[in-house]
Design an enzyme around this catalytic site. Structure first.
Site, PDB file in Angstrom:
ATOM      1  CB  SER A 178      -0.884   7.538   1.991  1.00 16.47           C
ATOM      2  OG  SER A 178      -2.085   8.252   2.147  1.00 16.47           O
ATOM      3  CG  ASP A 209      -6.490   6.431  -3.454  1.00 12.06           C
ATOM      4  OD1 ASP A 209      -7.260   6.747  -2.529  1.00 12.06           O
ATOM      5  OD2 ASP A 209      -5.263   6.289  -3.300  1.00 12.06           O
ATOM      6  CG  HIS A 241      -5.607   5.099   0.046  1.00 16.98           C
ATOM      7  ND1 HIS A 241      -4.970   6.134  -0.598  1.00 16.98           N
ATOM      8  CD2 HIS A 241      -5.045   5.021   1.284  1.00 16.98           C
ATOM      9  CE1 HIS A 241      -4.079   6.683   0.211  1.00 16.98           C
ATOM     10  NE2 HIS A 241      -4.094   6.028   1.349  1.00 16.98           N
TER      11      HIS A 241
END
Length: 720
Positions: free
Chosen positions: A561, A648, A680
């Site tokens: 991320s 995501d 995600h």
């Protein structure tokens, strides 16, 4: 070091997406972005390209199939597949979760208390039938017919008769809420689609409070649904129009108030609604002021309703004050003053005492707060590195507080801390099968020196039989994050044992932008100081090489991320330092995203990264570090694996897809793996998650040269 896959891959041609002219211009600067067309996932050409990438990655890593299976079996073999959690008391029941061998998802259960005075959780056998057990929700049943399943809300009403649960079967973090009558096992007609996570019953069980999101996936509205009524008639309790802020809601442990929280990365505001009159007008605790964050919780002190408020108004690492609940803006009594370097994190209030979470010396701490005199009794632990926090404490007036504890070498452990005696009562430790012995492993913290002289903590864990770190170069897996004041805690991982047992040292670079060393640590790694995050990581890697822990040929970096942005940045800054880089759902096209306020969560992110849309200085600064724009034609990049998910909503799949395409243009050996039904957090289901991690670890070990396809260990450092 020889790339084992090079020979087999010589005949493989990586996917080459079409270059379509597209230019964006901001602040007089024009950037050509030939792969931006891949943002449209409704375009069949986009899906075809992602599927081609998956096929290419599968072919390139086919030689690792045996190793992947071995690692999966190692994870599985160390895990007690049929197990249950420590029961947590709420009302007249003990609540707990079960897992069953062969089943992907957990099962939520409860069993009746032995007596009203029963505060000792029953010791339940995973294999045995529990007297009076009631299965509330079987995730395996709910997931039938779906490739993805995630539970976003789960709660039982105070009287124990109703259960609400929210389900996402796409991975986009929008949940459909349903309500089940636990007396009959049947669902009520009430069904609410498109909600956020974390819905709650009102204390009387007659209403549900939930949130919904706008088109940018920002939670913006709090709703009140009365059971048995049409969802179309639900009342709006609060709406936040400012796109910089998100909202959430929940009831105090005392059930006295509904708290509606409004926040950005740097500013917060709370509103109270009396729980016995939920349609009344919310009243603000403290009006929002730019840059002031606070969090309140209700307690009763000397017969008076009060709020304990943790805030950073002229208190960088926060202070704790007490105010009257009837007049929150009135007189403040300082309970714990601001102490530089001791970052107060949160206070959980109970009837007779509170539990304070804080950070000191780079570690999380817990202490029991005495309401009368403000004294804090800190819980002490023996290990030099550990992670600790409260867990599973729904009751308002318990004699104990439930806490979770772990370290790099100590599996997840559940304690009840007895307030009166100060005794720490062991309730359960995560079983690790296969003869795991914590003493076979070591953990320590060393300090690297950043270019500006700042000491950067680096945590290490290793298997002792391979020798102590620094004695001779070893393979190292270096992890980093460094954003949002998020701290990477020294927690336990079963999957990690598969690399430690092959001689790999696992390391965490606690770089600026995280929260490990207090609020200033975060401030020094965000906005126009963001480069510190990247250079800190590079300096940590250089320290590990310089001190003889490893060599560049035996060093792999990983981040996900915002940590994936870190990976992309360090790949451009110091590609020569790493043999490989593993980037999970990486935020590598950050400037494109942060320039577009119509994309999910962009406006909220301006407090973290800056606003390049309206500020030319921020634009120039971000363009100088964002990975996609800064791929270097002159660099010899390490091997790269980027993992993403089609659904995501936080970091769109298009970012790593574009990044990998650009890397290949300059000759980089980059792979892309896209989960076509996930979000995600990646795939759902524990076995699927284990296989996903086994895939990543097999690639990582292959890059390090630690394990061949026949899984015979060898030294990457020696082959460098």
């Amino acid at each position: 070091m020889t790339d084992r896959s090079t020979a087999d891959a010589a005949s493989l041609v990586p996917p080459a997406p079409e270059r379509r002219p597209a230019a964006r211009t901001h602040h007089g600067d024009t950037f050509d972005d030939p792969y931006e067309w891949m943002r449209d996932k409704d375009d069949t050409a986009v899906i075809a390209h992602l599927e081609a990438e998956n096929a290419y990655t599968q072919a390139r890593t086919a030689h690792l199939e045996g190793l992947r299976e071995r690692i999966f079996q190692e994870i599985k073999g160390r895990t007690q597949e049929t197990d249950l959690s420590v029961p947590s008391r709420r009302g007249e029941w003990w609540y707990y979760g079960r897992t069953v061998e062969g089943k992907q998802y957990g099962i939520q259960c409860r069993a009746p208390l032995a007596s009203p005075d029963d505060w000792t959780p029953p010791v339940l056998s995973p294999e045995s039938e529990v007297p009076g057990e009631q299965v509330l929700l079987d995730g395996n049943v709910e997931a039938e017919g779906h490739e993805f399943f995630s539970l976003g809300s789960f709660e039982v009403s105070n009287d124990g008769t109703l259960m609400l649960y929210g389900v996402d079967v796409a991975g986009d973090e929008r949940y459909t809420l349903r309500v089940r009558d636990l007396r009959t096992g049947e669902n009520l007609p009430d069904e609410i689609p498109g909600t956020g996570a974390g819905a709650s019953f009102s204390p009387d069980g007659r209403h549900i409070v939930y949130t919904t999101m706008d088109d940018a996936w920002r939670p913006d509205t709090v709703w009140l649904h009365e059971l048995g009524t049409d969802v179309a008639a639900d009342a709006t309790l609060f709406h936040e129009a400012d796109e910089r802020y998100w909202v959430g809601a929940g009831f105090t442990r005392s059930d006295r108030y509904l708290v509606i929280g409004v926040g950005s990365s740097i500013t917060s505001e709370e509103w109270l609604v009396d729980a016995d009159d939920l349609r009344s007008e919310p009243r603000v605790v403290w009006p929002r002021r730019e840059g002031v964050e606070y969090d309140s919780d209700h307690a009763v002190v000397d017969g008076t309703d009060v709020l304990f408020i943790l805030h950073n108004d002229d208190a960088l690492d926060f202070e704790l004050v007490q105010v009257a609940a009837s007049d929150p803006s009135g007189e403040r009594r300082v309970v714990i003053p601001h102490r530089p370097g001791v970052r107060l994190l949160g206070l959980s209030t109970f009837r007779d005492w509170g539990v304070l979470g804080y950070r000191r010396g780079g570690l999380a701490r817990l202490g029991i707060l005495d309401y009368a005199d403000g004294d804090v009794r800190e819980l002490e632990f023996d290990e030099p590195l550990y992670a600790v926090g409260t867990a599973g404490n729904p009751e308002w007036a318990p004699p104990v507080v439930r806490i979770g504890y772990a370290s790099f070498t100590t599996p997840g452990t559940v304690y009840d801390y007895e307030i009166a005696s100060g005794d720490l009562l062991l309730r359960k430790q995560q079983p690790v099968l296969g003869g795991y012995d914590p003493s076979d492993y070591g953990q320590a913290r060393v300090w690297a020196r950043a270019a500006d002289g700042t000491p950067i903590p680096v945590s290490l864990v290793w298997k002792r039989s391979f020798g102590e770190p620094g004695g001779s170069p070893r393979p190292v897996h270096l992890y980093g994050y460094g954003s949002y004041e998020h701290s990477i805690e020294p927690g336990f991982s079963v999957a990690r044992l598969s690399e430690l047992d092959r001689g790999v040292i696992f390391a965490v670079a606690h770089v600026r932008g995280g929260g490990e060393m207090g609020r200033q640590w975060y401030e020094d790694g965000k906005l126009l100081a963001k480069r510190n995050t990247f250079t800190d990581f590079v300096d940590c890697a250089r320290h590990l090489v310089a001190e003889g822990y490893t060599t560049p040929a035996a060093l792999v970096a990983e981040g996900g991320s915002a940590g994936g942005l870190l990976m992309g940045a360090v790949a451009n800054l110091a590609p020569e330092l790493f043999a490989g880089i593993l980037a999970d759902v990486p935020f590598v096209d950050a400037l494109t995203t942060i320039l577009d306020p119509s994309l999910p969560l962009t406006v909220i992110e301006w407090d973290e990264w800056g606003d390049p849309l309206h500020d030319a200085g921020v634009y120039a600064y971000m363009k100088g570090y964002t990975p996609y724009e800064n791929v270097r034609p002159d660099a010899a990049y390490p091997r790269i694996l980027a993992v993403t998910s089609l659904n995501d909503t936080r970091v769109l799949y298009v970012e790593p897809a574009k990044w990998v395409a650009r890397l290949r243009e300059v000759g980089a050996d980059a792979l892309l793996k896209c989960e076509m039904v996930a979000g995600h957090g990646g795939v759902s289901g524990r076995y699927n998650a284990w296989r996903e991690r086994a895939f990543e670890l097999a690639w990582l070990l292959d890059v390090l040269g630690v394990a061949d396809t026949d899984d015979q260990p060898k030294s990457a450092a020696a082959s460098s």
